[in-house]
Design a protein around this motif. Sequence first.
Motif, PDB file in Angstrom:
ATOM      1  N   LYS A 103       0.835  -1.213   0.000  1.00 24.52           N
ATOM      2  CA  LYS A 103       0.000   0.000   0.000  1.00 24.52           C
ATOM      3  C   LYS A 103       0.869   1.261   0.000  1.00 24.52           C
ATOM      4  O   LYS A 103       0.690   2.177   0.806  1.00 24.52           O
ATOM      5  CB  LYS A 103      -0.940  -0.008   1.199  1.00 24.52           C
ATOM      6  CG  LYS A 103      -1.907  -1.186   1.194  1.00 24.52           C
ATOM      7  CD  LYS A 103      -2.811  -1.186   2.425  1.00 24.52           C
ATOM      8  CE  LYS A 103      -3.750  -2.386   2.396  1.00 24.52           C
ATOM      9  NZ  LYS A 103      -4.621  -2.438   3.589  1.00 24.52           N
ATOM     10  N   HIS A 105       2.391   4.733  -1.757  1.00 26.10           N
ATOM     11  CA  HIS A 105       1.988   5.790  -2.673  1.00 26.10           C
ATOM     12  C   HIS A 105       2.972   5.817  -3.849  1.00 26.10           C
ATOM     13  O   HIS A 105       3.934   5.037  -3.891  1.00 26.10           O
ATOM     14  CB  HIS A 105       1.952   7.147  -1.966  1.00 26.10           C
ATOM     15  CG  HIS A 105       3.148   7.399  -1.100  1.00 26.10           C
ATOM     16  ND1 HIS A 105       4.417   7.606  -1.617  1.00 26.10           N
ATOM     17  CD2 HIS A 105       3.270   7.450   0.251  1.00 26.10           C
ATOM     18  CE1 HIS A 105       5.268   7.803  -0.626  1.00 26.10           C
ATOM     19  NE2 HIS A 105       4.598   7.715   0.517  1.00 26.10           N
ATOM     20  N   TYR A 256       8.695   4.134   2.660  1.00 26.61           N
ATOM     21  CA  TYR A 256       7.402   4.802   2.903  1.00 26.61           C
ATOM     22  C   TYR A 256       7.598   6.272   3.223  1.00 26.61           C
ATOM     23  O   TYR A 256       8.473   6.632   3.977  1.00 26.61           O
ATOM     24  CB  TYR A 256       6.662   4.111   4.054  1.00 26.61           C
ATOM     25  CG  TYR A 256       5.205   4.475   4.057  1.00 26.61           C
ATOM     26  CD1 TYR A 256       4.721   5.447   4.958  1.00 26.61           C
ATOM     27  CD2 TYR A 256       4.330   3.895   3.168  1.00 26.61           C
ATOM     28  CE1 TYR A 256       3.378   5.792   4.975  1.00 26.61           C
ATOM     29  CE2 TYR A 256       2.993   4.227   3.174  1.00 26.61           C
ATOM     30  CZ  TYR A 256       2.529   5.184   4.064  1.00 26.61           C
ATOM     31  OH  TYR A 256       1.200   5.530   4.053  1.00 26.61           O
TER      32      TYR A 256
END
Length: 256
Positions: A103, A105, A256
């Motif tokens: 997950k 971006h 992340y």
Amino acid sequence: MMSSSPLPEPVTTRMRQRHRTESMKAMDKCHQYVTRLFRFGHMDFEFAVWQMIYLFVSPKKVYRNFQYRKQTKNQFARDDPAFLLLLFVWFVISATGLSLALKLHFLGFVKFLFWVVFIDCVLVGALVATLFWFVTNRYMRSSDTEDVEWGYAFDVHLNAFFPPLLILHVFQLFFYNVFISEDYFIARLFGNTLWMISVTYYCYITFLGYSCLAIVRHTQTILYPLVPLFFVYLVSIIAGINVCRVMMDFYHYRVY
């Protein structure tokens, strides 16, 4: 006390000329390889796909072609960048899948792709190739007339890197969120076994890469690390360490 006499001047001169000639040949080959990166029409993508398939089903056949290249073009290393470009395509595919699983971006996807390509594959691969290039030429070479090319050592790394890439970055994705990431013993066994299979593939294909060279001996030593790694594999399962989840967490917090 008598000092050792230096090599005769003609011998020293010949050695210098040989090293200079080899360096020029290496630079010329590198220039030709980079130039071909922008000539898609001259690349044999069909053969590159064949190599990727046979790295899974019969790696020995892939290295027979390297021997044929040595006989026809006087070099073991690839002169066609088609394999490298297809490998990059698989990097993009695997990075996309892993970004969805984690997950991430878009910026995280870019960071992850950069990390896997330039750190995991290129940087680590260059270090591994340099290590094998040095060890094989210094300690395992049986002939003084030929040596192991650094480009070939890096090609061996790319060959060995491809199966683990598909196993850990593609095949694993279908099971990670629904199975491997759980705390069950079977999930941990399955995930850690994928890693053990991947490491075994890497060592075995690396072993084949150097064992096919007539000038390199004692190549079976390349397989010796599999023995302690197997014990690490058993200990990780018994100790409850889910290697897949540990590595996924590492990548997630890294990008992340």
